[in-house]
Motif scaffolding. Structure first.
Motif, PDB file in Angstrom:
ATOM      1  N   LYS A 102       0.713   3.303   1.261  1.00 33.22           N
ATOM      2  CA  LYS A 102       1.074   1.904   1.027  1.00 33.22           C
ATOM      3  C   LYS A 102       2.348   1.796   0.172  1.00 33.22           C
ATOM      4  O   LYS A 102       2.886   2.794  -0.299  1.00 33.22           O
ATOM      5  CB  LYS A 102      -0.089   1.167   0.352  1.00 33.22           C
ATOM      6  N   ARG A 140      -3.315   7.562  -5.097  1.00 39.06           N
ATOM      7  CA  ARG A 140      -3.681   6.149  -5.193  1.00 39.06           C
ATOM      8  C   ARG A 140      -2.869   5.326  -4.199  1.00 39.06           C
ATOM      9  O   ARG A 140      -1.662   5.487  -4.092  1.00 39.06           O
ATOM     10  CB  ARG A 140      -3.422   5.649  -6.626  1.00 39.06           C
ATOM     11  N   GLU A 141      -3.556   4.460  -3.459  1.00 37.18           N
ATOM     12  CA  GLU A 141      -2.879   3.604  -2.485  1.00 37.18           C
ATOM     13  C   GLU A 141      -2.033   4.428  -1.509  1.00 37.18           C
ATOM     14  O   GLU A 141      -0.884   4.094  -1.212  1.00 37.18           O
ATOM     15  CB  GLU A 141      -1.992   2.576  -3.206  1.00 37.18           C
ATOM     16  N   GLU A 165       2.214   3.442  -3.356  1.00 35.72           N
ATOM     17  CA  GLU A 165       1.586   4.764  -3.360  1.00 35.72           C
ATOM     18  C   GLU A 165       1.963   5.536  -4.622  1.00 35.72           C
ATOM     19  O   GLU A 165       3.105   5.509  -5.073  1.00 35.72           O
ATOM     20  CB  GLU A 165       2.040   5.534  -2.126  1.00 35.72           C
ATOM     21  N   GLY A 172      -3.565   2.369   5.395  1.00 35.59           N
ATOM     22  CA  GLY A 172      -2.792   1.407   4.613  1.00 35.59           C
ATOM     23  C   GLY A 172      -1.539   0.955   5.321  1.00 35.59           C
ATOM     24  O   GLY A 172      -1.267  -0.234   5.458  1.00 35.59           O
ATOM     25  N   ARG A 204      -5.906   0.454  -9.954  1.00 30.92           N
ATOM     26  CA  ARG A 204      -6.014  -0.441  -8.806  1.00 30.92           C
ATOM     27  C   ARG A 204      -5.830   0.327  -7.509  1.00 30.92           C
ATOM     28  O   ARG A 204      -5.104   1.310  -7.450  1.00 30.92           O
ATOM     29  CB  ARG A 204      -4.957  -1.545  -8.903  1.00 30.92           C
ATOM     30  N   GLY A 205      -6.496  -0.137  -6.465  1.00 33.52           N
ATOM     31  CA  GLY A 205      -6.357   0.487  -5.154  1.00 33.52           C
ATOM     32  C   GLY A 205      -7.429   1.532  -4.892  1.00 33.52           C
ATOM     33  O   GLY A 205      -8.240   1.851  -5.761  1.00 33.52           O
ATOM     34  N   GLU A 206      -7.418   2.065  -3.691  1.00 35.82           N
ATOM     35  CA  GLU A 206      -8.381   3.096  -3.306  1.00 35.82           C
ATOM     36  C   GLU A 206      -7.840   4.469  -3.698  1.00 35.82           C
ATOM     37  O   GLU A 206      -6.633   4.706  -3.667  1.00 35.82           O
ATOM     38  CB  GLU A 206      -8.642   3.032  -1.800  1.00 35.82           C
TER      39      GLU A 206
END
Length: 293
Positions: A204, A200-201, A207, A26, A229-231
């Motif tokens: 990024k 999560r995230e 995060e 990220g 939302r996010g990976e």
């Protein structure tokens, strides 16, 4: 690039070798100097998605490199093209969309094919959502963990996979996409009080890392739309040795064999203390799995 050249340049980078290169998950700043040097040195780059890798390389001033599409649907065929390049003396770098290739991403078949052809495979360590999540989870004990990656998408198969996780005493690392995280949360809720760390995230700007009981995971996700939302990388903490892992699933299976679903769920909740909503989700998945059979 001058710093990469100074740090990594004096090393030997044989021609005719495949370089498995980890890229950021990220944060673009998480690339290694050695990775930058090899990407600049490579004659071609095999990548999971050229539309993703092209701007990544551009961000480092490395655009213009020949890109070879290598994804889950064409990896066996694309590997033969990469092998031909290596046999001609080229250096080929392999990258995935994010993190370390061949870890729930393309790359493993390519590496195996190259090794089988007698060609050298050189790994370049770097970013990985697996170790990133583990490092922030604060696991107690001896640090052992199992990497399970993505669980099956079909409800029945996913429920069976979670049953297996219930009996796993070590920590377990899971990965999930945003459009399936709610379904995974409902499946994991059957594990009750067992802690899970949700990443999560990771790395990024937005995060988010949280640790909570599995039973509370669906409600935590539903409390804020941004949380879905996010990976995701999740760490299921080691099972409490004093608990009886898998009891909820075993009791529910036995009751479902003889009773209507609602009655079986009600009794299973009273017997095990597991959340009724989670048990009901598990019961539906088990019934679907039985119907599919």
């Amino acid at each position: 690039m001058q710093a990469a050249l100074q740090a990594a340049g004096p090393q030997h980078y044989p021609a005719g070798a495949l370089y498995v290169v980890a890229t950021p998950i990220g944060n673009l700043a998480d690339i290694t100097l050695r990775a930058l040097h090899v990407l600049a040195l490579a004659d071609a780059i095999a990548c999971e998605d050229t539309r993703h890798t092209a701007p990544l390389l551009r961000a480092y001033g490395l655009d213009g490199k020949p890109l070879i599409a290598l994804h889950e649907h064409n990896e066996a065929e694309a590997a033969q093209g990469v092998i031909a390049r290596l046999q001609a003396g080229q250096r080929v770098a392999c990258v995935s969309d994010a993190g370390t290739p061949a870890v729930s991403d393309p790359g493993a078949r390519l590496a195996a094919a190259c090794a089988a052809a007698g060609l050298r495979v050189v790994p370049l360590p770097g970013a990985s959502s697996v170790t990133t999540a583990i490092s922030a989870a604060g696991l107690a004990g001896d640090g052992q963990f199992v990497f399970a990656g993505f669980l099956p998408t079909k409800p029945g198969e996913r429920a069976s996979a979670v049953d297996a996780l219930a009996a796993e005493p070590r920590a377990v690392v899971l990965l999930e996409a945003p459009h399936r995280i709610a379904a995974l949360a409902h499946a994991l809720a059957a594990l009750g009080a067992r802690p899970v760390t949700v990443g999560r995230e990771l790395t990024k700007q937005f995060e988010q890392i949280a640790t909570l009981p599995c039973a509370e995971l669906p409600a935590w996700l539903a409390a804020d739309a941004q949380r879905q939302r996010g990976e995701f990388a999740l760490v299921l903490h080691p099972a409490d040795a004093a608990a009886a892992p898998g009891d909820e699933a075993r009791v529910l299976r036995l009751l479902l064999a003889a009773l209507p679903t609602k009655t079986a769920v009600k009794l299973a909740a009273e017997i095990t203390g597991a959340p009724r909503n989670a048990l009901y989700e598990r019961a539906l998945a088990l019934k679907q799995m039985t119907d599919d059979e």
